[in-house]
Design a protein around this motif. Structure first.
Motif, PDB file in Angstrom:
ATOM      1  N   GLU A 147     -42.440  21.124   3.209  1.00 39.49           N
ATOM      2  CA  GLU A 147     -43.841  20.734   3.376  1.00 39.49           C
ATOM      3  C   GLU A 147     -44.092  19.332   2.847  1.00 39.49           C
ATOM      4  O   GLU A 147     -45.021  18.655   3.260  1.00 39.49           O
ATOM      5  N   GLU A 192     -41.638  28.492   3.972  1.00 40.91           N
ATOM      6  CA  GLU A 192     -40.542  27.559   4.232  1.00 40.91           C
ATOM      7  C   GLU A 192     -40.101  27.628   5.691  1.00 40.91           C
ATOM      8  O   GLU A 192     -39.793  26.602   6.312  1.00 40.91           O
ATOM      9  N   ASN A 229     -42.578  25.849   7.788  1.00 39.73           N
ATOM     10  CA  ASN A 229     -42.389  24.406   7.622  1.00 39.73           C
ATOM     11  C   ASN A 229     -41.249  23.889   8.506  1.00 39.73           C
ATOM     12  O   ASN A 229     -41.330  22.794   9.075  1.00 39.73           O
ATOM     13  N   TYR A 236     -41.405  21.131  11.334  1.00 41.93           N
ATOM     14  CA  TYR A 236     -40.553  19.942  11.269  1.00 41.93           C
ATOM     15  C   TYR A 236     -39.758  19.746  12.561  1.00 41.93           C
ATOM     16  O   TYR A 236     -39.631  18.631  13.084  1.00 41.93           O
TER      17      TYR A 236
END
Length: 238
Positions: free
Chosen positions: A3, A196, A199, A203
């Motif tokens: 993040e 996570e 994220n 990404y």
């Protein structure tokens, strides 16, 4: 962890992953002033042979082999990293290849370029180069030297998240994603794991990955948290 790589706002530009070895941490892994460079390289070679999945040792060994006295062992050292990772860790393999590219011959440069683009094959990857401790030298080997399976024997992490953070640190985003997806699919993931994984989807701009995981959660009868629903809405701007 990831993040921190993502910028705020509803419409986000493609982020760049600051690999640990591409920025200020590079020099921390270089053993430039070691009194016995060959001794250090040999020690790392023994360590890599025994623990072929220690990516930090691989990296130190490759960077050390850039020194003039060890230059002949550079190709073999880089080859061992490629062998250890197989088709995983593409970002790390690509980064280290480009880091030492100027020290390679044209033939060796082509060797690793093809490996990165098309993957390894028994004929090329197992051909022994000076400095390698993992190549068998058997160009028609029918059995892989390394079997990259997560087992108790090779997993040296106290938790899945510790392994995930190690993967992200070394640029193995794909491996971290697989680990987290397995935990979510099995219903073992906590909020930190889900965050996570979300994220990573953001990404990599993986709308399909995010949608498929939400669909799986729904199909198992589990409640889809606000975290997933909010990120799915944001993904329309990816």
């Amino acid at each position: 962890m990831l993040e921190k790589l993502l910028r705020s706002g509803s419409v986000q530009p493609s982020p760049e992953l600051p690999l640990a070895f591409s920025l200020s941490s590079d020099h921390q892994l270089r053993l430039q002033h070691y009194p016995d460079p060959f001794g250090a390289w040999r020690f790392l070679s023994h360590h890599v042979r025994r623990y072929p999945h220690d990516l930090r040792a691989h990296t130190q060994r490759i960077l050390l082999a850039q020194q003039e006295a060890l230059r002949s062992r550079l190709v073999g050292s880089l080859q061992d990293l490629f062998l250890a990772l197989g088709d995983a860790g593409h970002l790390l393999r690509d980064h280290l290849f480009h880091l030492v590219r100027d020290d390679l011959t044209q033939a060796d440069e082509l060797f690793f370029q093809q490996w990165l683009q098309t993957g390894a094959n028994a004929e090329s990857s197992q051909q022994w180069h000076e400095g390698s401790v993992l190549a068998t030298g058997q160009e028609t080997a029918s059995v892989k030297l390394l079997v990259l399976e997560r087992s108790q024997e090779i997993a040296e992490y106290s938790s899945v998240m510790e392994e995930v953070f190690a993967c992200l640190e070394y640029g193995q985003v794909d491996t971290a994603q697989v680990l987290l997806e397995a935990e979510v699919t099995a219903g073992r993931a906590d909020e930190a794991m889900e965050q996570e994984l979300v994220n990573i989807y953001q990404y990599t701009r993986s709308k399909d990955g995010l949608a498929n995981m939400i669909k799986h959660i729904q199909e198992t009868g589990r409640e889809v948290s606000t975290l997933w629903l909010k990120k799915q809405q944001e993904s329309e701007q990816w």
